[in-house]
Write an enzyme that holds these catalytic residues in place. Structure first.
Site, PDB file in Angstrom:
ATOM      1  N   HIS A  57       0.943  -0.933  -0.046  1.00  0.00           N
ATOM      2  CA  HIS A  57      -0.056  -0.027   0.003  1.00  0.00           C
ATOM      3  C   HIS A  57       1.029   1.219  -0.019  1.00  0.00           C
ATOM      4  CE1 HIS A  57      -3.940   1.780   1.650  1.00  0.00           C
ATOM      5  NE2 HIS A  57      -3.273   2.733   0.977  1.00  0.00           N
ATOM      6  N   HIS A  59       1.396   5.207  -2.109  1.00  0.00           N
ATOM      7  CA  HIS A  59       0.829   6.231  -3.118  1.00  0.00           C
ATOM      8  C   HIS A  59       1.975   6.914  -3.582  1.00  0.00           C
ATOM      9  CE1 HIS A  59      -3.389   6.015  -1.394  1.00  0.00           C
ATOM     10  NE2 HIS A  59      -2.578   5.789  -0.496  1.00  0.00           N
ATOM     11  N   ARG A  61       1.808   9.035  -6.388  1.00  0.00           N
ATOM     12  CA  ARG A  61       1.250  10.317  -6.961  1.00  0.00           C
ATOM     13  C   ARG A  61       1.401  10.495  -8.310  1.00  0.00           C
ATOM     14  NH1 ARG A  61      -1.940  10.021  -2.763  1.00  0.00           N
ATOM     15  NH2 ARG A  61      -1.235  11.204  -0.901  1.00  0.00           N
ATOM     16  N   ASP A 149      -8.773   2.777  -2.971  1.00  0.00           N
ATOM     17  CA  ASP A 149      -8.462   3.404  -1.953  1.00  0.00           C
ATOM     18  C   ASP A 149      -8.473   4.862  -1.753  1.00  0.00           C
ATOM     19  OD1 ASP A 149      -6.882   3.121   0.663  1.00  0.00           O
ATOM     20  OD2 ASP A 149      -5.297   4.365  -0.328  1.00  0.00           O
ATOM     21  N   HIS A 176     -11.060  -0.160   1.126  1.00  0.00           N
ATOM     22  CA  HIS A 176     -11.093   1.184   2.019  1.00  0.00           C
ATOM     23  C   HIS A 176     -12.183   1.043   2.897  1.00  0.00           C
ATOM     24  CE1 HIS A 176     -10.015   5.491   2.875  1.00  0.00           C
ATOM     25  NE2 HIS A 176     -11.289   5.150   2.989  1.00  0.00           N
ATOM     26  N   HIS A 229      -5.530  -0.581   5.754  1.00  0.00           N
ATOM     27  CA  HIS A 229      -5.219   0.257   6.933  1.00  0.00           C
ATOM     28  C   HIS A 229      -6.621   0.155   8.157  1.00  0.00           C
ATOM     29  CE1 HIS A 229      -7.949   2.881   4.541  1.00  0.00           C
ATOM     30  NE2 HIS A 229      -6.956   3.138   3.649  1.00  0.00           N
ATOM     31  N   ASN A 277      -6.009   9.219   7.369  1.00  0.00           N
ATOM     32  CA  ASN A 277      -7.290   8.642   7.255  1.00  0.00           C
ATOM     33  C   ASN A 277      -7.284   7.224   7.012  1.00  0.00           C
ATOM     34  OD1 ASN A 277     -10.294   8.599   6.852  1.00  0.00           O
ATOM     35  ND2 ASN A 277     -10.062   8.605   4.680  1.00  0.00           N
ATOM     36  N   ASP A 304       1.081   2.690   3.670  1.00  0.00           N
ATOM     37  CA  ASP A 304       0.117   3.836   3.354  1.00  0.00           C
ATOM     38  C   ASP A 304       0.850   5.134   3.069  1.00  0.00           C
ATOM     39  OD1 ASP A 304      -2.254   4.994   2.546  1.00  0.00           O
ATOM     40  OD2 ASP A 304      -3.157   5.008   4.318  1.00  0.00           O
ATOM     41  N   HIS A 308       2.322  14.446   0.853  1.00  0.00           N
ATOM     42  CA  HIS A 308       1.631  15.619   0.385  1.00  0.00           C
ATOM     43  C   HIS A 308       2.602  16.793   0.486  1.00  0.00           C
ATOM     44  CE1 HIS A 308      -2.264  13.995   0.474  1.00  0.00           C
ATOM     45  NE2 HIS A 308      -1.981  13.128   1.568  1.00  0.00           N
TER      46      HIS A 308
HETATM   47  O1  DOR Z   1      -4.266   8.810   5.131  1.00  0.00           O
HETATM   48  C1  DOR Z   1      -4.619   8.661   3.877  1.00  0.00           C
HETATM   49  N1  DOR Z   1      -4.050   9.174   2.546  1.00  0.00           N
HETATM   50  N2  DOR Z   1      -5.529   7.696   3.611  1.00  0.00           N
HETATM   51  C2  DOR Z   1      -6.047   7.433   2.426  1.00  0.00           C
HETATM   52  O2  DOR Z   1      -6.834   6.580   2.495  1.00  0.00           O
HETATM   53  C3  DOR Z   1      -5.521   8.021   1.230  1.00  0.00           C
HETATM   54  C4  DOR Z   1      -4.231   8.643   1.538  1.00  0.00           C
HETATM   55  C5  DOR Z   1      -3.824   9.577   0.344  1.00  0.00           C
HETATM   56  O3  DOR Z   1      -3.908   9.356  -0.947  1.00  0.00           O
HETATM   57  O4  DOR Z   1      -3.286  10.698   0.645  1.00  0.00           O
HETATM   58 ZN    ZN Z   2      -3.811   4.626   1.127  1.00  0.00          ZN
END
Ligand code: DOR
Ligand code: ZN
Length: 429
Positions: A57, A59, A61, A149, A176, A229, A277, A304, A308
Site C-alpha cells: 500500500h 501512494h 502520486r 483506496d 478502503h 489500513h 485517514n 500507506d 503531500h
Molecule cells: O491517510 C490517507 N491518505 N488515507 C487514505 O486513504 C488516502 C491517503 C492519500 O492518498 O493521501
Molecule cells: Zn492509502
C-alpha cells in the site's frame, strides 16, 4: 554479478541461521559455503539479512502530482527503507483504471528499475464508485489487486459484482473501509478531545460498519477480501471472528496506528502531519492493533505512504489532506515499537513485512530467503539508531509526525534482483 554476503544472521519467518549467502545474477544461488569467486563481498558479521520488504500500500502520486512524489523519488525512498517490491495505489490523476494507464506505469517503472513497482488497478472507473473497470484488461496489463483506496465502495451490489469478477480473474480486492456518511467532514476521531476543541469527529463505527459489510459479502460469495489500513479495536474483533469462521479475509495496518494516538495529535497542537485517514484512535485501539499483530489477526504491515506537499500540509488542520510518508520509516518504526518493545520477535516482523504480503498477492519466489528465490534482500544493523531529519529523506514530501525522533535499526544495504540498489552512506561493503 556475483555477491557474497559473509557471516550474517539470515532471518526467515520460520527461523534464523548464521552463514554465508551467495548471489549469482538475480537469484540466491547458495546458502552456506561456496568455492566460487564473487565480484563483490559484503561483510555482514553482526548484521541481519532479511527478505526484501514488500509494501502492499503505497501512494506514488504518479501520474498527476509528481511534485509530491514520482516513480524515481518513490523508488529511492522505498530502497532506503528496505522495500524491494511496492504496490502503488490508483488514486492518481488520471486514475489507474484501464490497461493503457497500467501499461504506461509499468513501462515507466521498468525504465527506473531500482525496485519493483507493481500497480493496484482501480475497482471502478475514475474511482467514482459507479461503474466497474475492465477487470480482465487490468489483469492482463499486470494488476494482481484492485482498490478504490481513499474512497469506499458505497454501493453494496457493485462491491458484490466486484468480488465476483475479482474471483473469476484471480484478483484481490483491497477495501478502503469507511462509511462516508458517518465520517462526513470529520478530520480526527470523535472523542473527548474532538469535543473539547469543538472539532468535527469521525466515530470509530465508520470503519467497522464498512469492515463488517465487506466481510459479510466475502463470506456470502466465498471470495477473498483484503482490508486496508485497519485502525480500530472493533474492526479487529470482527476480522478475528470472521477468520475463525473461515472467511477468506486478510488485513493490514500501518505503523502510525501502533505508534500514535489521538492524545499525540492533541500534544502536537493538531499538526497536519498527524492527520491520517482513518484517523488516529485512542490507547485501546493502539493496544488492540499491537495485540492483533502479535496474534496474527493482522497479516501485514503496509506503509500507506501518502506524500503531500508542504503547502497543503501547512493548511489549517481541518483543511489539510490526510496522510503521512512511511517508506523510509516503516521498518525502523516497527522494529523500535514492536520488536525492541518485545511485542514481536524479528521473525514475526519478517512475516508481516515480507512473507505474508508475498503470499497474499501470490508473488513467486519472494518474501522468503532460499536457494533459487529472487535475490531481494536487505542487510540491517539493529544495534544502530538514526534520527528522522526531513532533509535526509529521499521522498519528495516530508510529511511525517516523527521528525526529530530517534529510531532503532538501520537498513545498510538493499539488494533487488541481485543488484545493490541502496547503500547507506559510508558503507561500501
Ligand atoms: O491517510 C490517507 N491518505 N488515507 C487514505 O486513504 C488516502 C491517503 C492519500 O492518498 O493521501
Ligand atoms: Zn492509502
Amino acid at each position: 554479478m556475483k555477491i557474497l554476503i559473509k557471516g550474517a544472521k539470515i532471518v526467515n519467518f520460520d527461523g534464523i541461521i548464521e552463514g554465508n549467502l551467495f548471489i549469482r545474477n538475480s537469484r540466491i544461488a547458495k546458502i552456506g559455503e561456496v568455492s566460487e569467486e564473487p565480484d563483490k563481498i559484503i561483510d555482514a558479521k553482526g548484521k541481519f539479512v532479511l527478505p526484501g520488504l514488500i509494501d502492499m500500500h503505497t501512494h506514488l502520486r504518479t501520474p498527476g502530482r509528481e511534485d509530491e512524489e514520482d516513480l524515481w523519488s518513490g523508488s529511492k525512498a522505498a530502497a532506503k527503507g528496505g522495500f524491494t517490491t511496492i504496490f502503488c495505489m490508483p488514486n492518481t490523476r488520471p486514475a489507474l483504471d484501464n490497461q493503457g494507464q497500467v501499461n504506461w506505469l509499468l513501462e515507466e517503472a521498468g525504465k527506473i528499475g531500482i525496485i519493483e513497482i507493481l500497480p493496484v488497478g482501480a475497482i471502478t472507473k475514475g474511482r467514482e464508485g459507479k461503474e466497474l473497470s475492465e477487470f480482465g484488461m487490468l489483469k492482463k496489463a499486470g494488476c494482481l489487486c484492485l482498490s478504490d483506496d481513499g474512497n469506499p465502495l458505497e454501493d453494496s451490489s457493485l462491491l458484490r459484482r466486484a468480488l465476483e469478477y475479482a474471483k473469476m480473474y484471480d484478483l484481490l480486492i483491497i477495501s478502503h473501509c469507511e462509511d462516508k456518511n458517518l465520517s462526513a467532514s470529520g478530520s480526527l476521531r470523535e472523542h473527548l478531545i474532538s469535543s473539547k476543541y469543538g472539532m468535527e469527529g469521525i466515530p470509530w463505527a465508520s470503519e467497522s460498519i464498512a469492515v463488517f459489510r465487506d466481510i459479510e459479502l466475502a463470506r456470502y460469495l466465498d471470495t477473498k477480501i483484503h482490508i486496508a489500513h485497519v485502525s480500530t479495536k472493533r474492526s479487529l474483533q470482527i476480522i478475528k471472528k470472521a477468520k475463525e469462521e473461515g472467511v477468506k479475509v486478510s488485513c493490514e495496518t500501518a505503523p502510525h496506528y501502533f505508534t500514535l494516538t489521538i492524545e499525540d495529535l492533541e500534544k502536537s497542537h493538531f499538526h497536519p502531519n498527524f492527520k491520517v485517514n482513518p484517523p488516529l484512535g485512542n490507547r485501546e485501539d493502539l493496544e488492540a492493533i499491537r495485540e492483533g499483530l502479535k496474534e496474527g489477526v493482522i497479516d501485514c504491515i503496509a506503509t500507506d505512504h501518502a506524500p503531500h506537499s508542504q503547502g497543503e500540509k501547512e493548511l489549517p488542520f481541518e483543511e489539510a489532506p490526510p496522510g503521512v510518508v512511511g517508506l523510509e520509516l516503516a521498518f525502523s518504526l516497527s522494529y523500535t515499537y514492536l520488536v525492541k518493545a518485545q511485542i514481536l520477535d524479528l521473525k514475526d516482523l519478517v512475516k508481516l513485512m515480507s512473507y505474508n504480503p508475498a503470499n497474499i498477492l501470490g508473488l513467486k519466489d519472494k518474501g522468503y530467503i532460499k536457494e533459487g528465490a529472487w535475490a531481494d534482500l536487505i542487510i540491517v544493523d539493529l544495534s544502530r539508531s538514526w534520527q528522522v531529519l526531513p532533509h535526509k529523506l529521499f521522498s519528495k514530501s516530508k510529511n511525517t509526525p516523527f521528525i526529530g525522533h530517534t529510531l532503532e535499526g538501520i537498513v545498510e544495504f538493499t539488494i533487488c534482483k541481485g543488484k545493490v540498489v541502496y547503500t547507506e552512506k559510508g558503507k561500501n561493503g
